[in-house]
Each structure stands twice: as structure tokens, then as C-alpha cells.
Design an enzyme around this catalytic site. Structure first.
Site, PDB file in Angstrom:
ATOM      1  N   ASP A  28     -15.241  25.842  14.463  1.00 33.88           N
ATOM      2  CA  ASP A  28     -14.182  26.503  15.105  1.00 33.88           C
ATOM      3  C   ASP A  28     -13.471  25.661  15.838  1.00 33.88           C
ATOM      4  O   ASP A  28     -12.336  26.292  16.503  1.00 33.88           O
ATOM      5  CB  ASP A  28     -15.086  27.447  15.913  1.00 33.88           C
ATOM      6  CG  ASP A  28     -15.559  26.789  17.506  1.00 33.88           C
ATOM      7  OD1 ASP A  28     -15.888  25.658  17.236  1.00 33.88           O
ATOM      8  OD2 ASP A  28     -15.110  27.174  18.510  1.00 33.88           O
ATOM      9  N   ASP A  84     -20.856  23.676  12.738  1.00 37.86           N
ATOM     10  CA  ASP A  84     -20.673  23.015  13.978  1.00 37.86           C
ATOM     11  C   ASP A  84     -21.377  23.750  15.021  1.00 37.86           C
ATOM     12  O   ASP A  84     -22.043  24.527  14.610  1.00 37.86           O
ATOM     13  CB  ASP A  84     -18.994  23.034  14.393  1.00 37.86           C
ATOM     14  CG  ASP A  84     -18.874  22.880  15.766  1.00 37.86           C
ATOM     15  OD1 ASP A  84     -19.231  21.529  16.142  1.00 37.86           O
ATOM     16  OD2 ASP A  84     -18.303  23.871  16.469  1.00 37.86           O
ATOM     17  N   ASP A 133     -13.017  20.112  13.957  1.00 39.28           N
ATOM     18  CA  ASP A 133     -13.784  20.834  12.688  1.00 39.28           C
ATOM     19  C   ASP A 133     -12.742  20.683  11.628  1.00 39.28           C
ATOM     20  O   ASP A 133     -13.220  20.778  10.495  1.00 39.28           O
ATOM     21  CB  ASP A 133     -14.311  22.118  12.853  1.00 39.28           C
ATOM     22  CG  ASP A 133     -15.474  22.101  13.938  1.00 39.28           C
ATOM     23  OD1 ASP A 133     -16.190  21.010  14.080  1.00 39.28           O
ATOM     24  OD2 ASP A 133     -15.654  22.894  14.738  1.00 39.28           O
TER      25      ASP A 133
END
Length: 613
Positions: A511, A319, A515
Site C-alpha cells: 500500500d 507488506d 511498495d
């Protein structure tokens, strides 16, 4: 008196012992076998061995048979045959040894592979539960599942947005970073659509519900996590892959033993020395040592399959916001206008912004302190929440904020396409500069990418809900090869599964709440627990407790070392077991002697596996 560090180590050690004790308590057979073996040896009593063998062996045999009926042909089959044969032939001592080895291995595995399976509960605990429904002049608190489309709701500062909705009145900054990956809070005004689970940072908003709770964005993420975990393919354990061929070889050697010696005792001796203790013990012990080593570095591995698979990843997916970047806006560029130096713009703006609680104000003040050390004081401070601030600094009237804020103060200013990430600065009634904000790349990222290449990673991919331009810029700084931007949580899951089909093992690092489904779908999901949310950490297999993404490389290196040592223990152990099988098939080893030899082999396997630590 010990130091705090020593006290922490002692506490961690005590917690490990207690966890192991709980694992043993959940599997009482290992306790029965250990006590029975000790009592039988002390009393030299076959009766004690028989009672222990029946009490401990029968449940293990039944357990293995149930597994076989479900199509699970693992390393336990040879041990089951050894237990049955020892009972039939009256070789109770040898049987008790096998019971102890098998139940002990299972207890170790249970300790090493205990799952933290609270992902859905953690998601639901964070989910919006209450909505403030407006009826005329009354405001009533109602459960979110009673909100219907068209309801008028009040969202106060600090509230979670209860359902997907549209702002009808008010203005505020709303943090959607955990859902969308956009690092900078969005400006919410009349007509703005908000996602459930977003956080209202400042002003009061009146909104109209667009969807019921069950169809809103946050609930859809919960559903995606649950589905991803359910559809995630099982990972075959190292031991079971070896058991597929070792079990038939053992049965063949039993046949050879009977043909050569015509003695059932030789068959039992072969089964005893062939009981795959290297398979039963080597991997769990190596896993425990690997998980412990990772914990020393602030990397929490939730179960053994994760530590086995971490080092095998050929694709690592990241991410962007909060993972590759710090997830916090910082001053990227200051531009002076109308012949005013950029340094003066920053100093005066930081002087007034230091009195504000807004997150962008903190970034300006931090940039000012970093450049000038101390900041000038401000007086006559005023703040329009979410719009801007004003005050007097060094005798000048200073205003910092959005275009509408400066216009309302009578300052001429043109529209700017970058207004969402730009603060405008006016001094003494005229526009003198702009301050541009951006997210910063973590300094460890470029070195991590180089290390991943050394560890055998073939491709690195960024999947982000952020816009394409900032995503491409961060990827270029990081050295990431593939970028996909503007993704919803479901899009990330599809992308992860596609990579898994093409490349095999996929490691995902993230995080945010958005996600969580992709972390659950990946072969191994790694959550930035120190900086990220508990929601993303819950479905992940690995959690980084330190805010250092370089620990991903450390965890992969530990995994590779763990696998190498486990395979070494298994290979050498099975080789020795096979040699002992040959000797036993010729009638030169009794079942009792074979059990003792197998115990010696167990000790060697355990000591070697502990080298992972």
C-alpha cells in the site's frame, strides 16, 4: 426514480459500453467487417464481400506477418492463411466471416486488456516539486532540481520533504510510513535525517540538503519502479500456448485434405473450420466477465494478463503497515504507576487529548471513548506541537506527552527505550502512567491466510521496512511463515525476484510508496487502493477499492474460475474444430458451410465463457 445503487449500476454499465465502443473505434476493421457482411447478405453481392475482405483482411494479414517477422507465432496464423486462401479461391463470404471473427476477437481483447499505464506519471505527480530555500532572512521558492548539497531549506507543516536532508533547527513529527513502512511518525529534532517525500505533520523545520533531488530517496523509488516494469518478464497468454501446437496440426490437416480430395476448396474449408475462434474469443470473453465480476466486489483488475495469473500464484507476499495492519496507531496498553488504576490514567489522559489534533491524541481519545463511552471535559488546554498537551480534567492538572515535555514541566521521569511509541501521563505534578501505541492487525487476515492455503498457495511472506520485533509480532498473529524486516524499496524488489525464480508466480500485496517497485516487479501486484496511496496503486496490476484485504482471496478465486472456464471453452472448442477439420478434409464441408458452423461454435464458446460472470 431508481435507487442510488441502481443508478450506480447503470452508470457502471454505461461506462462499460463506452469503453467497449472506444475499443471498437480504435479497431475499425471489426466495424468494416460487420457492416460489409450485413450489406453483402442483404444485397447478395459477392462484390461487397470482396471489397470488405480486401479492406478488412489485408491489414490483418499484414499485422500477422509483422508479428511473425518479430518471432510471434500466435493464434492468428491460421486465420491469416484462411483469409489469403479465401481471397485466392474467390470464397469471399467465408473470408469476411474470418475477418469479422479475428478483428472482433482482437477488439474484445483490447477492451479486456487495456492497461492503466500511468505509474511513472503518478509517481512524478506526487514527487516534491518545490523547496523553500533560505538565504539570510529571505525564503525563496525554487524547483527541487535546483537544490544543491548544503542548501538551507525551510519545511513547513504539511510540506513534503523536498530532498534527503538533516534537521538543523526545530522539532516536529514526520510521517515516513509510505517510504519506510514504520507506522508511527518519527520525532524530528536537530540532527535527524529525513527522506524526500516524507510529510512534515506539524512544527516548522530548518534543514540542510544532504543530496540533490536526483539522488534522493523518492527519485530512487521512481527509478526502481520504471526499471522493475521494464524488466518484468512477459506473461504468455493462455491462447498462445495452445496455438503453438494447434497451428501445425491445422497445416497437417490441410495437407491431408488436398491429398484426399485434390481440391483447394477442401483446404480452405479446413482452414475456415480450424480458424481458432475458441482461442481468439474464449479467453477475452472470460477475461471481461472475470474483470467485471471482480469489479462488483470492489477489485479493479487493470488488464487481462493479471486476471489470468492471479489464481496461479504459489507465493503471496505482503507488506506490513497499511496492508496486514490498519496503518494507524492505536492504544495497545495502558499502565498505571504509583497505585493509580490504568482506567483512571486513560480517562484523564483522553479527556485532555480529545482537544488535540495530533494523530496519537486521536488514538488516546478513541480508546477512552471505546472504554468509557463519553469523556470528561477539559479546561485550560495548552499544546506544545509534537511534544505534549496539558489541561485540567475533573479538577486535576493533567499532562500527556514525551519525556522532554514532562521534564520541562518539572516532573521527574527516567529515560525509556520505548519513548518513540509511548506517551507519559502526569497528574498533579507526578508521573502516574504510560500509554503504549501499536498498529493493529486487520481482522480479516487470519481467515485470508487459511483461504490462501486452500487456493494452493505454498508460502506466505512479509516484506517490510519496519523493525524486526513489531514485524515478527504481526506475522505471528497473522499466521505468516516468513518475515524479512528493515528492508529498503530496492531490497523488496530483490526479494520478490528471488521468490519468482524459486517458485514461479508471485503475488505481492502492498500500500505504500515504498511498495511500488516491488508491486511492479511481481508477477501480479495488488495495491490497497482504499487505504493506501495512489502512487502504490498506479504500478499495481490489481487495486482493491474497498479497505478489505480478504478481497485478495476473492480475486484469486475469480481468477481460478475464469481460467477453468476459459480452458474448458478452449478444449471443447478446439476438439469440435478438429472433428470438423477431419470431416472437411474428406470434402464433406464447403467453405461457406464451414464459416456458418464456425459462427455457431463461436456463439457456444462465448455463452460458456460468460458463465464466469
Amino acid at each position: 426514480m431508481g435507487t442510488p445503487a441502481h443508478d450506480a449500476v447503470r452508470r457502471a454499465g454505461l461506462q462499460s459500453v463506452l469503453s467497449l465502443a472506444r475499443a471498437l473505434a480504435r479497431r475499425p476493421i471489426v466495424v468494416i467487417a460487420a457492416i460489409g457482411l450485413a450489406a453483402g447478405l442483404a444485397l447478395r453481392s459477392d462484390t461487397v464481400f470482396l471489397i470488405t475482405l480486401v479492406a478488412g483482411g489485408v491489414p490483418l494479414v499484414a499485422q500477422t506477418l509483422r508479428g511473425m517477422l518479430r518471432g510471434q507465432f500466435a493464434a492468428d496464423i491460421v486465420a491469416m492463411l484462411a483469409i489469403i486462401t479465401s481471397l485466392v479461391l474467390g470464397q469471399y463470404f467465408a473470408g469476411v466471416i474470418i475477418v469479422l471473427m479475428q478483428s472482433g476477437g482482437e477488439a474484445l481483447e483490447a477492451y479486456a486488456m487495456q492497461q492503466a499505464s500511468r505509474s511513472l506519471e503518478a509517481l512524478m505527480a506526487r514527487a516534491p516539486k518545490v523547496a523553500h530555500r533560505v538565504s539570510g532572512t529571505d525564503v525563496d521558492d525554487v524547483p527541487v532540481d535546483r537544490v544543491v548539497v548544503g542548501d538551507n531549506l525551510l519545511v513547513r507543516p504539511g510540506d513534503l520533504v523536498p530532498v534527503d536532508c538533516e534537521v538543523t533547527e526545530g522539532s516536529s513529527s514526520v510521517d515516513q510510513s509510505a517510504l519506510t513502512g514504520e507506522p508511527l511518525p518519527m520525532r524530528a529534532v536537530a540532527g535527524t535525517h529525513l527522506l524526500s517525500g516524507s510529510v512534515n505533520l506539524e512544527g516548522v523545520l530548518r534543514v540542510r540538503a544532504l543530496r540533490p533531488s536526483a539522488q534522493s530517496q523518492y527519485q530512487q523509488i521512481v527509478v526502481l519502479v520504471e526499471r522493475a516494469r521494464r524488466e518484468k518478464p512477459p506473461i504468455q497468454r493462455i491462447a498462445d500456448r495452445f496455438a503453438v501446437w494447434f497451428t501445425p496440426v491445422t497445416l497437417l490437416m490441410c495437407g491431408v485434405a488436398y491429398l484426399v480430395t485434390d481440391s483447394p476448396a477442401s483446404v480452405l474449408a479446413v482452414l475456415v473450420v480450424a480458424t481458432p475462434c475458441p482461442l481468439i474469443l474464449a479467453t477475452p470473453v472470460a477475461v471481461i466477465a472475470g474483470i467485471s465480476r471482480a469489479a462488483d466486489l470492489g477489485v479493479i483488475v487493470k488488464h487481462g494478463r493479471a486476471i489470468e495469473q492471479l489464481g496461479r500464484a504459489r507465493v503471496v507476499v505482503f507488506d506490513k503497515t497499511g496492508t496486514l495492519t490498519l496503518g494507524q496507531p492505536s492504544v495497545a496498553h495502558v499502565e498505571g504507576l504509583d497505585s493509580v488504576p490504568a482506567g483512571d490514567v486513560l480517562r484523564l489522559a483522553a479527556g485532555v487529548e480529545q482537544l488535540s489534533s495530533h494523530h496519537l491524541a486521536h488514538a488516546v481519545a478513541d480508546a477512552g471513548r471505546a472504554r468509557f463511552g463519553s469523556l470528561p471535559g477539559a479546561s485550560e488546554f495548552r499544546e506544545s506541537p509534537g511534544r505534549g498537551v496539558s489541561g485540567r480534567v475533573e479538577g486535576h492538572a493533567v499532562q500527556v506527552g514525551s519525556i522532554p515535555y514532562l521534564r520541562d514541566a518539572g516532573i521527574a521521569i527516567a529515560e525509556s527505550p520505548g519513548d518513540g511509541t509511548v506517551a507519559h501521563v502526569a497528574i498533579d505534578g507526578r508521573l502516574v502512567g504510560t500509554i503504549e501505541f501499536a498498529d493493529r492487525l486487520r481482522h480479516q487476515v487470519p481467515a485470508l491466510m487459511q483461504r490462501l492455503a486452500v487456493l494452493g498457495v505454498n508460502d506466505t511472506v512479509m516484506l517490510t521496512g519496519d523493525r524486526e520485533a513489531p514485524a515478527e509480532a504481526i506475522a505471528a498473529q497473522a499466521g505468516i511463515r516468513t518475515v524479512r524486516a528493515n528492508l529498503l524499496p530496492a531490497d523488496k524488489v530483490v526479494a520478490v525476484r528471488d521468490l519468482a525464480r524459486r517458485h514461479g508466480n508471485v503475488l505481492m500485496v502492498g500500500d505504500g510508496i515504498n511498495d511500488a517497485p516491488a508491486l511492479a516487479a511481481a508477477t501480479v501486484g495488488v495495491a490497497m487502493g482504499a487505504h493506501g496511496t495512489a502512487i502504490s496503486a498506479a504500478p499495481a496490476d490489481v487495486v482493491l477499492l474497498v479497505d478489505d484485504i480478504a478481497r485478495v482471496g476473492d480475486a484469486m478465486a475469480i481468477s481460478r474460475r475464469m481460467r477453468r472456464i476459459a480452458l474448458q471453452s478452449i478444449g471443447v472448442g478446439l476438439g469440435v474444430s478438429f472433428a470438423l477439420m477431419v470431416v472437411a478434409s474428406l470434402g464433406y464441408i464447403t467453405p461457406a458451410a464451414g464459416a456458418v458452423m464456425q459462427e455457431a461454435l463461436d456463439a457456444a464458446v462465448i455463452l460458456n465463457a460468460l458463465r464466469v460472470r
